[in-house]
Design a protein around this motif. Structure first.
Motif, mmCIF file in Angstrom:
data_model
loop_
_atom_site.group_PDB
_atom_site.id
_atom_site.type_symbol
_atom_site.label_atom_id
_atom_site.label_comp_id
_atom_site.label_asym_id
_atom_site.label_seq_id
_atom_site.Cartn_x
_atom_site.Cartn_y
_atom_site.Cartn_z
ATOM 1 N N ALA A 29 0.836 -1.204 0.000
ATOM 2 C CA ALA A 29 0.000 0.000 0.000
ATOM 3 C C ALA A 29 0.871 1.255 0.000
ATOM 4 O O ALA A 29 0.584 2.233 -0.705
ATOM 5 N N GLY A 30 1.959 1.224 0.790
ATOM 6 C CA GLY A 30 2.883 2.353 0.797
ATOM 7 C C GLY A 30 3.526 2.569 -0.559
ATOM 8 O O GLY A 30 3.708 3.704 -1.007
ATOM 9 N N GLY A 31 3.857 1.474 -1.256
ATOM 10 C CA GLY A 31 4.446 1.583 -2.595
ATOM 11 C C GLY A 31 3.496 2.199 -3.595
ATOM 12 O O GLY A 31 3.889 3.011 -4.434
ATOM 13 N N ILE A 32 2.206 1.821 -3.528
ATOM 14 C CA ILE A 32 1.208 2.386 -4.437
ATOM 15 C C ILE A 32 1.038 3.878 -4.197
ATOM 16 O O ILE A 32 1.015 4.686 -5.131
ATOM 17 N N ILE A 33 0.917 4.259 -2.939
ATOM 18 C CA ILE A 33 0.755 5.682 -2.593
ATOM 19 C C ILE A 33 1.965 6.479 -3.059
ATOM 20 O O ILE A 33 1.844 7.566 -3.637
ATOM 21 N N ALA A 34 3.157 5.930 -2.818
ATOM 22 C CA ALA A 34 4.384 6.624 -3.210
ATOM 23 C C ALA A 34 4.472 6.786 -4.729
ATOM 24 O O ALA A 34 4.814 7.859 -5.237
ATOM 25 N N GLY A 35 4.148 5.726 -5.476
ATOM 26 C CA GLY A 35 4.204 5.796 -6.932
ATOM 27 C C GLY A 35 3.214 6.789 -7.495
ATOM 28 O O GLY A 35 3.527 7.552 -8.418
ATOM 29 N N ALA A 36 1.999 6.795 -6.953
ATOM 30 C CA ALA A 36 0.980 7.728 -7.419
ATOM 31 C C ALA A 36 1.390 9.175 -7.152
ATOM 32 O O ALA A 36 1.258 10.048 -8.017
ATOM 33 N N THR A 37 1.918 9.427 -5.974
ATOM 34 C CA THR A 37 2.334 10.781 -5.616
ATOM 35 C C THR A 37 3.469 11.272 -6.503
ATOM 36 O O THR A 37 3.420 12.378 -7.046
ATOM 37 N N ALA A 38 4.494 10.440 -6.666
ATOM 38 C CA ALA A 38 5.663 10.838 -7.453
ATOM 39 C C ALA A 38 5.310 11.048 -8.924
ATOM 40 O O ALA A 38 5.788 11.997 -9.558
#
Length: 331
Positions: free
Chosen positions: A235-244
């Motif tokens: 979940a942290g990876g998805i949030i990080a990818g979307a933000t970046a």
């Protein structure tokens, strides 16, 4: 209370103790796993690159039409144009990146610890500094790979030149622009990937800590299972990818067009920006956002699970060491 505080501070703890890390597993096994992730997600990069460099009147203006066109003309191999170049340079580049990331994160955590920041903020700062530094070090390898692979990705598409493999690209670039031709867009690459890496790692470090706090709320009496840990990391990876991806796509579009078209059409960054605004307005800077959004989110999730797997033994031990039986806690 002491144990409860230790447990809260350990949620999402993924900073690896570099001295205790199994380097053989980290580099050898990691290289194989990251190669597998690259194979799976490479076609998305090809589609994104083609969308970013398409001319105004190109027939293929969305991801599905690009895929159909590639399959029609080249079959499955068309989705892997330039893959050989990328995979050849990926291993040394990844080693440089991960080494710089981990060593910088350790130093950054020690640096910000006296500031007494909240844990999510501390994680965001340390992870962000680590990601930015790692990206700066790895660009020396990544940029030439980008230049060559992107030219191969778009060859024959929307009026772009054709090549006989990666070596042919290198020869023609060196003949036209010299060694600096392989570093065309280096400044923009640093401006794109360093902030992108900083945002990604900062978002990842803080978001998973936030998720842990929501899930546990300080009431859990036992250590989380590996499955739960991996779900939070994903979940942290998805949030990080979307933000970046949302923040850095405009710079990535400019960089890609400059690297692909620069020496062929005499373009510089200012001319690329003017052309984008003239042809499509400000929305032109977000060409390929969909594939890039998917790529960064999917890559981020798979990459971070691979990355955490390499350090799982240490992280599981660290997480579980923060939990003690209720009778042993000091309330």
């Amino acid at each position: 209370m002491a144990a409860s505080n230790a447990r809260t501070q350990s949620f999402g703890q993924t900073e690896i103790n570099w001295d205790k890390l199994d380097k053989t597993k980290f580099y050898v096994v990691g290289a194989g796993l990251f190669t597998g992730v690259t194979v799976a997600l490479y076609p998305v990069s090809v589609v994104k690159t083609r969308l970013q460099v398409a001319s105004k009147d190109a027939a293929e203006r969305n991801a599905f039409s690009v895929i159909r066109g590639l399959l029609r003309t080249d079959g499955i191999p068309g989705l892997y144009k330039g893959f050989g170049t990328v995979i050849t340079g990926a291993v040394p580049a990844r080693i440089i990146f991960l080494t710089a990331l981990e060593t910088t994160k350790v130093a950054a955590f020690k640096m910000v610890e006296p500031l007494k920041l909240s844990e999510p903020t501390q994680a965001a700062v340390a992870n962000g500094l680590g990601g930015m530094t790692a990206s700066l070090f790895s660009q020396a390898v990544f940029v030439p790979i980008d230049v060559v692979s992107q030219k191969l990705m778009v060859q024959g598409y929307s009026g772009h030149a054709k090549y006989n493999g990666g070596l042919d690209v290198v020869r023609k670039v060196l003949r036209t622009d010299g060694i600096w031709g392989l570093y065309r867009g280096f400044g923009l690459s640093v401006m794109t990937y360093s902030p992108s890496s900083a945002v990604w790692w900062a978002s990842y470090g803080s978001s998973q800590r936030f998720i842990w706090r929501i899930l546990d709320n300080g009431n859990s009496e036992k250590a989380p299972g590996e499955g739960k840990i991996m779900l939070v990391q994903a979940a942290g990876g998805i949030i990080a990818g979307a933000t970046a991806s949302c923040i850095t796509t405009p710079l990535d579009t400019i960089k890609t067009r400059l690297q692909v078209m620069g020496h062929e059409r005499g373009h510089n960054a200012r001319q690329v920006i003017k052309s984008l605004i003239k042809d499509e307005g400000w929305k032109g800077f977000y060409r390929g956002l969909g594939p890039r959004f998917f790529s960064m989110s999917a890559w981020g999730t798979s990459m971070i699970l691979t990355y955490e797997y390499l350090s799982m033994d240490y992280n599981i031990h660290f997480l579980r060491s923060a939990y003690v039986p209720k009778n042993d806690r000091f309330e």
